[in-house]
Design an enzyme around this catalytic site. Sequence first.
Site, PDB file in Angstrom:
ATOM      1  N   SER A 235      -5.303  37.626  44.663  1.00 37.80           N
ATOM      2  CA  SER A 235      -6.167  36.601  43.554  1.00 37.80           C
ATOM      3  C   SER A 235      -6.279  37.275  42.244  1.00 37.80           C
ATOM      4  CB  SER A 235      -7.471  36.098  44.243  1.00 37.80           C
ATOM      5  OG  SER A 235      -8.352  37.234  43.963  1.00 37.80           O
ATOM      6  N   ASP A 236      -6.279  36.355  41.356  1.00 42.68           N
ATOM      7  CA  ASP A 236      -6.790  36.699  39.990  1.00 42.68           C
ATOM      8  C   ASP A 236      -8.288  37.126  40.105  1.00 42.68           C
ATOM      9  OD1 ASP A 236      -6.788  37.499  37.326  1.00 42.68           O
ATOM     10  OD2 ASP A 236      -5.529  36.059  36.756  1.00 42.68           O
ATOM     11  N   TYR A 237      -8.681  37.429  38.943  1.00 50.24           N
ATOM     12  CA  TYR A 237     -10.211  37.965  39.071  1.00 50.24           C
ATOM     13  C   TYR A 237     -11.242  37.120  39.069  1.00 50.24           C
ATOM     14  CZ  TYR A 237     -14.091  40.939  37.299  1.00 50.24           C
ATOM     15  OH  TYR A 237     -15.360  41.647  36.734  1.00 50.24           O
ATOM     16  N   ALA A 238     -11.819  37.191  40.495  1.00 53.03           N
ATOM     17  CA  ALA A 238     -12.955  36.362  40.960  1.00 53.03           C
ATOM     18  C   ALA A 238     -12.514  34.906  41.178  1.00 53.03           C
ATOM     19  CB  ALA A 238     -14.035  36.080  40.001  1.00 53.03           C
ATOM     20  N   ALA A 239     -11.117  34.734  41.228  1.00 51.94           N
ATOM     21  CA  ALA A 239     -10.621  33.489  41.487  1.00 51.94           C
ATOM     22  C   ALA A 239     -10.894  32.812  42.675  1.00 51.94           C
ATOM     23  CB  ALA A 239      -9.048  33.286  41.274  1.00 51.94           C
TER      24      ALA A 239
END
Length: 757
Positions: free
Chosen positions: A296-300
């Site tokens: 995932s992207d950051y905290a997505a």
Amino acid sequence: MKRTAIILALVFTLMLSSHAAAGNAPPLYKTIFQRAGNNTGAKIEALLKEMTLEEKIGQMSLLACGCEVAVSGKKVSYKDEIRAGKAGALFGAYTAEKTRSLQRIAVEETRLGIPLLFGFDVLHGHRTIFPIPLAESCSWDLEQMERDARIAATEASAEGLHWTFAPMVDIARDPRWGRIAEGAGEDPWLACQIARARVRGFQGRDLSADDSLLACAKHYAAYGAAEGGRDYNTVDVSLRALRSIYLPPFRAAVAEGAATVMTAFNEFDGVPCTGNSFLIKEILKEKWHFTGFVVSDYAAINEMVNHGTAATERDASEEAVNAGVDMDMQSSAYRAFLEGLVKENRVSMETIDRAVARILTAKFRKGLFDDPYRFSSEKRQKEHVLRDSFAIEARRAAAKSMVLLKNDKALLPLAKGVKTIALTGPLADDRPALLGGWSAAGRGEDAVSIREGMGKRFKGTALLYAKGCSIEGESREGFAEALAMARRADVIVACMGESAAMSGEAASRASLDLPGVQRDFLMELKKTGKPIVLVLINGRPLTVAWEASHTDAMLEAWFPGIQGGNAIADVLSGDVNPSGKLTVTFPRSLGQIPLAYDGKNTGRPFDPFNRYTSKYLDMPTTPLFPFGYGLSYTEFRYSPVTLSSDELHLDDVLTVSVTVKNMGRFDGEEIVQLYLRDLVGSVTRPLKELRGFRKVLIPAGRERPVTFTLSAEDLAFYRRDMSYGAEEGQFEVFVGPHSQEGEGACFTLKGSATFPE
């Protein structure tokens, strides 16, 4: 006495156990592998059988170096989480010493000793910073881009890194979006070639080699289509647009062997990409047979709650893992909720094991199970960081990336008779700004400023300097000094544009004019009557119609990297003849956006003599500078296009030929571009589509034949029934210097065919 002896024996046993854990005994995974034999699949299967659910979830978690982690409402050190076996990867940690110390925790202080993956945003260099990716794409030099990525991988791996969150392969057609700086522009076909080159560069031929990085194609998918150009915003594109425009570069990166893929923050078809089973499972993993892992992207994952498709972070975790997201970046959602979800049968153990197996496979491919510390070598770090040969490549890459937008009366290159140059503008002596956004471990003090580069190159010329104004703000305090200096000079070189922080992530702009009072300052410089060379330093197309009308020469230098000052001096002096061509359209005005070269016709195409056709009342529909545009210090003339036949059969190829002559007195490279138009299709088709280019060096006064070959597969598109293939009918082919100019010819495709995507 006997009791005392027993206690002493227990203490001694505990000491031995502690001593073994400190590194004198091999990690448990080695023992497990010895029992499993030499087959990698068998080793992974054996390791999975030994792992607890908590340890598996740990492998699926990517933490940020230096950050505390929220666990049950408490803040816990990331090192403690590694020590507890709750992290499989770490981002933001580099240098041989630091990565070795952190790897030691994972290998020597956890039960199984599984090594960490170290990742970082190495987008356009690690310590040796190259031009931003958008700039590099304007070189149209695939070999140079591959070399740049290879150098970045060499430096980053020498500082202990295993994984880069690059290349960004998002297609972007709205320059308000700051992350346009990180990609390859607006054309899917060219972006595919660049994606492949950069994956090859980062990964090399062997992922276990000391100078290799795992590549990560991001952001999957359609992130560059954010409405209004506003980062993280809603995306609403059709399935046809997704498949035709936004997915092809990801498909190319996967076909080239990209080891990982990162999901996007946005939604597709109402479902956040991080929980989108259609994108991840159906297309990426099943249709494209992607065997790497998805992060995932950051905290997505947490952000799916804000999107409104998950009521809680627990629900978001369930959606993401069941959609095929193998690793959670920094949200802690997997660590907090997956164990409970498995126990409640909302997530299967098979799903967990598949994800962990993909992650462990990547670690095997990197050779980390053979030697977890192999990339944490201080000797390699000293040998391979900021090498002189890397600086030479950075200088060459920067010069190739620059695009000459205007050159009235051949003002450039600056003549030897120029006695005094007035160097001004907020970016003329700003070293850090030249690095641009996402400059990894780059340091401003290592960069060569424009002032320094010009000073070294124009030693026999009086080089005057005054800043004039800042990038932002309303102060005109520096105008007077700079204008007085400019009046004493033969020519003015004004260096203007954006700060590094004004493009990249979370850097969308509602105005694309020069920020602050820079245009006002340029207006005052114009009043001096001196010829003006405008050097643009920026990360996106700007609306510079006024500047294009009121300066004598314009050089788009982008954020050129660590050797930017030297490279700009090389181009302005004529040591390098500029050859870059735009990979993104420059609009005349904000009101034209989005504006891409491959638009479609309408039922009422533009007609200057008919009010009721597609146009604006207050300006032309054409761009200021079109896709593929770029001038040279010489002039190239194209012959008419010739075809090997006026028919193309399904099992044959068509040869397209043109002769290009250098009419000037400078040797020069020309990027010869081939475009196609399908005149009639089962669905509406673009007016032009790039399908080939050749970058050729032509000496002054000489000519070069340039040939292209086309097959029926080059004519394929998503047809009305969404099958991918070519349809029988008439086509036009154009060959020229950019998308709005070129010689044309017609041919007919005989027969229709379906092709694999």
